[in-house]
Design a protein around this motif. Structure first.
Motif, PDB file in Angstrom:
ATOM      1  N   ARG A 179       0.828  -1.216   0.000  1.00 24.47           N
ATOM      2  CA  ARG A 179       0.000   0.000   0.000  1.00 24.47           C
ATOM      3  C   ARG A 179       0.861   1.265   0.000  1.00 24.47           C
ATOM      4  NH1 ARG A 179      -5.129  -1.520   0.350  1.00 24.47           N
ATOM      5  NH2 ARG A 179      -5.730  -3.307   1.606  1.00 24.47           N
ATOM      6  N   SER A 180       1.937   1.253   0.785  1.00 24.23           N
ATOM      7  CA  SER A 180       2.810   2.437   0.838  1.00 24.23           C
ATOM      8  C   SER A 180       3.503   2.682  -0.494  1.00 24.23           C
ATOM      9  CB  SER A 180       3.845   2.297   1.959  1.00 24.23           C
ATOM     10  OG  SER A 180       4.922   1.460   1.571  1.00 24.23           O
ATOM     11  N   ARG A 213      -2.105  -1.779  -5.591  1.00 26.44           N
ATOM     12  CA  ARG A 213      -3.492  -2.079  -5.245  1.00 26.44           C
ATOM     13  C   ARG A 213      -3.800  -3.531  -5.596  1.00 26.44           C
ATOM     14  NH1 ARG A 213      -2.731   1.404  -2.426  1.00 26.44           N
ATOM     15  NH2 ARG A 213      -3.110   3.584  -2.771  1.00 26.44           N
ATOM     16  N   TRP A 273      -0.993  -7.887  -6.503  1.00 25.76           N
ATOM     17  CA  TRP A 273      -1.152  -6.449  -6.344  1.00 25.76           C
ATOM     18  C   TRP A 273      -0.494  -5.818  -7.563  1.00 25.76           C
ATOM     19  CZ3 TRP A 273      -2.468  -3.811  -1.501  1.00 25.76           C
ATOM     20  CH2 TRP A 273      -2.938  -4.693  -0.517  1.00 25.76           C
ATOM     21  N   HIS A 300       0.798  -2.181  -9.844  1.00 26.15           N
ATOM     22  CA  HIS A 300       1.162  -0.765  -9.906  1.00 26.15           C
ATOM     23  C   HIS A 300       1.339  -0.423 -11.379  1.00 26.15           C
ATOM     24  CE1 HIS A 300       3.539   2.908  -9.685  1.00 26.15           C
ATOM     25  NE2 HIS A 300       3.138   3.019  -8.422  1.00 26.15           N
TER      26      HIS A 300
END
Length: 178
Positions: free
Chosen positions: A141-142, A146, A167, A169
């Motif tokens: 998350r940092s 997502r 996840w 990006h």
């Protein structure tokens, strides 16, 4: 082919190639029960495992498949690793137990993500994380990643079967259409 001398710097971290002098730190980082549980590394992670790891990391980089860089705080002491698998478009990271809680993984992830987008040219990069790995989820998350919401990938390692959730990006500045 990936350059053998990749060095990324920013946000208080330096990512650099592993070296022979790092063998004791490789052992300190990866010879840990949680590392053995979460990662496909030998347990115990001893001198022979560390030396073999260096050979494998160098060979993967020479063939252009994978880039494995030591995560340092700028003082050259390896505290973990960040890895880019070029073919799969995935990034992995691991910080030694003694160095967690300093934001190293998130900063290293952001540097490697930028490199993957701008230098390697990957429009999207992925992480694969077990849902109960709270620390890794926080790092994702940092780093602006997502969950994709897709089906998990199931892996079996050391007799343990587990699910990895993807996840993503996306490159915030994709190349303009011709």
């Amino acid at each position: 082919m990936l350059s053998a001398d990749v060095r990324l710097e920013g946000d208080g971290v330096v990512l650099r190639p592993w070296a022979e002098r790092d063998v004791p730190q490789l052992i300190a980082i990866f010879n840990d029960a949680e590392m053995a549980y979460r990662l496909p590394v030998p347990a115990p992670f001893d001198l022979s495992a560390a030396e073999a790891y260096l050979v494998t990391a160098r060979r993967a980089q020479q063939t252009g498949h994978r880039l494995c860089l030591a995560v340092t705080g700028g003082d050259d002491l390896a505290r973990g690793e960040v890895m880019l698998n070029v073919a799969a478009g995935t990034i992995g990271y691991a910080i030694g137990p003694a160095y967690r809680g300093q934001g190293l993984a998130g900063r290293a992830l952001r540097l490697m993500t930028g490199y993957a987008h701008t230098v390697v040219g990957l429009s999207t990069v992925y992480l694969e994380i077990e849902p109960d790995n709270v620390g890794s989820v926080g790092v994702a998350r940092s780093g602006g990643f997502r969950p994709t919401g897709g089906e998990p990938v199931f892996v079996e390692d050391k007799g343990r079967r587990y699910a990895l959730h993807r996840w993503a990006h996306a490159d915030p500045a994709p190349p303009a259409a011709g």
